[in-house]
Scaffold this motif. Structure first.
Motif, mmCIF file in Angstrom:
data_model
loop_
_atom_site.group_PDB
_atom_site.id
_atom_site.type_symbol
_atom_site.label_atom_id
_atom_site.label_comp_id
_atom_site.label_asym_id
_atom_site.label_seq_id
_atom_site.Cartn_x
_atom_site.Cartn_y
_atom_site.Cartn_z
ATOM 1 N N THR A 127 39.373 25.720 43.620
ATOM 2 C CA THR A 127 40.561 26.262 44.426
ATOM 3 C C THR A 127 39.882 27.397 45.085
ATOM 4 O OG1 THR A 127 42.500 26.005 42.885
ATOM 5 C CG2 THR A 127 42.521 27.621 44.892
ATOM 6 N N VAL A 128 39.740 27.188 46.628
ATOM 7 C CA VAL A 128 39.102 28.287 47.433
ATOM 8 C C VAL A 128 40.001 29.018 47.560
ATOM 9 C CG1 VAL A 128 37.906 28.838 49.339
ATOM 10 C CG2 VAL A 128 37.918 25.844 48.087
ATOM 11 N N ILE A 129 38.849 30.230 47.633
ATOM 12 C CA ILE A 129 39.700 31.218 47.623
ATOM 13 C C ILE A 129 39.286 32.294 48.857
ATOM 14 C CG2 ILE A 129 40.561 33.808 47.145
ATOM 15 C CD1 ILE A 129 42.242 31.302 45.623
ATOM 16 N N ARG A 130 40.135 32.604 49.983
ATOM 17 C CA ARG A 130 38.668 33.608 50.830
ATOM 18 C C ARG A 130 39.564 34.629 50.893
ATOM 19 N NH1 ARG A 130 40.660 28.192 52.186
ATOM 20 N NH2 ARG A 130 39.807 26.741 53.090
ATOM 21 N N SER A 131 38.846 35.693 51.735
ATOM 22 C CA SER A 131 38.327 37.244 52.649
ATOM 23 C C SER A 131 38.720 37.512 51.302
ATOM 24 C CB SER A 131 39.743 36.882 53.558
ATOM 25 O OG SER A 131 39.546 36.177 54.973
ATOM 26 N N ILE A 132 37.555 37.563 50.157
ATOM 27 C CA ILE A 132 38.031 38.767 48.641
ATOM 28 C C ILE A 132 37.625 39.660 49.521
ATOM 29 C CG2 ILE A 132 37.007 36.587 47.435
ATOM 30 C CD1 ILE A 132 33.966 37.922 47.385
ATOM 31 N N ARG A 133 38.112 40.687 48.562
ATOM 32 C CA ARG A 133 37.428 42.411 49.304
ATOM 33 C C ARG A 133 37.313 42.202 48.083
ATOM 34 N NH1 ARG A 133 42.406 41.370 51.212
ATOM 35 N NH2 ARG A 133 43.581 42.651 49.394
ATOM 36 N N LEU A 134 36.207 43.422 48.065
ATOM 37 C CA LEU A 134 35.394 44.107 46.528
ATOM 38 C C LEU A 134 36.123 45.705 46.270
ATOM 39 C CD1 LEU A 134 31.461 44.347 47.559
ATOM 40 C CD2 LEU A 134 32.928 41.820 46.525
ATOM 41 N N THR A 135 36.604 45.990 44.952
ATOM 42 C CA THR A 135 37.016 46.823 44.228
ATOM 43 C C THR A 135 35.510 47.665 44.324
ATOM 44 O OG1 THR A 135 37.338 45.630 41.839
ATOM 45 C CG2 THR A 135 38.741 45.630 44.266
ATOM 46 N N ASP A 136 36.453 49.192 43.452
ATOM 47 C CA ASP A 136 35.826 50.016 42.619
ATOM 48 C C ASP A 136 35.019 49.631 41.824
ATOM 49 O OD1 ASP A 136 36.541 52.248 44.607
ATOM 50 O OD2 ASP A 136 38.000 52.753 43.465
ATOM 51 N N ASN A 137 35.735 48.096 40.831
ATOM 52 C CA ASN A 137 34.875 48.093 39.235
ATOM 53 C C ASN A 137 34.319 46.879 40.132
ATOM 54 O OD1 ASN A 137 34.233 46.126 37.493
ATOM 55 N ND2 ASN A 137 36.204 46.423 36.244
ATOM 56 N N PRO A 138 32.659 46.272 39.713
ATOM 57 C CA PRO A 138 31.900 45.424 40.450
ATOM 58 C C PRO A 138 32.418 44.072 39.584
ATOM 59 C CG PRO A 138 30.566 47.129 38.593
ATOM 60 C CD PRO A 138 32.289 47.061 38.815
ATOM 61 N N GLU A 139 33.233 44.247 37.825
ATOM 62 C CA GLU A 139 33.394 42.977 37.661
ATOM 63 C C GLU A 139 34.627 42.710 38.168
ATOM 64 O OE1 GLU A 139 33.448 43.664 33.703
ATOM 65 O OE2 GLU A 139 31.699 44.080 33.332
ATOM 66 N N GLU A 140 35.322 43.075 39.240
ATOM 67 C CA GLU A 140 37.228 42.055 39.726
ATOM 68 C C GLU A 140 36.384 42.243 41.515
ATOM 69 O OE1 GLU A 140 39.758 45.036 38.103
ATOM 70 O OE2 GLU A 140 39.862 44.060 36.253
ATOM 71 N N ILE A 141 36.974 41.366 41.836
ATOM 72 C CA ILE A 141 37.285 41.488 43.427
ATOM 73 C C ILE A 141 39.368 41.365 43.903
ATOM 74 C CG2 ILE A 141 35.149 40.680 43.919
ATOM 75 C CD1 ILE A 141 36.420 36.899 43.989
ATOM 76 N N ASP A 142 39.340 41.834 45.103
ATOM 77 C CA ASP A 142 40.842 41.086 45.008
ATOM 78 C C ASP A 142 41.339 40.152 45.931
ATOM 79 O OD1 ASP A 142 43.573 42.626 45.740
ATOM 80 O OD2 ASP A 142 42.822 43.657 47.308
#
Length: 100
Positions: A66-81
């Motif tokens: 599954t392709v997820i577009r336009s991710i945003r980085l979070t304060d946690n380097p192990e998670e993306i929004d």
């Protein structure tokens, strides 16, 4: 110390107006975010899921590939929004994605 002529930027994370120099220092100190293959991720990138993931609270499974577009980085380097068509407010662990 801040000077009277310094520019201020609104920090959405804290809800406060902060000196521009402080925001720049914070951005420079931000850690790198990498996907499962070690590729560097940035805001706006597209990623692909590398395994099937059950989404808690949605009763749905996101399939491998599954392709997820336009991710945003979070304060946690192990998670993306990110956002998916059927799921709003989705947070994924970087160990389950690969940069597209």
């Amino acid at each position: 110390m801040t000077s009277e002529n310094e520019d201020y930027i609104y920090d959405e994370a804290t809800g406060e107006w902060r000196p521009a120099s402080e925001i720049a220092e914070k951005a420079a100190a931000q850690t790198e975010v990498r996907d499962a293959s070690g590729n560097l991720l940035a805001d706006g990138d597209s990623v692909v899921l590398i395994k099937d993931l059950k989404v808690k609270g949605a009763g749905q499974t996101l399939k491998q590939g599954t392709v997820i577009r336009s991710i945003r980085l979070t304060d946690n380097p192990e998670e993306i929004d990110c956002r998916h068509d059927a799921i709003k407010g989705l947070v994924l662990r970087t160990e389950f994605v690969r940069k597209r």
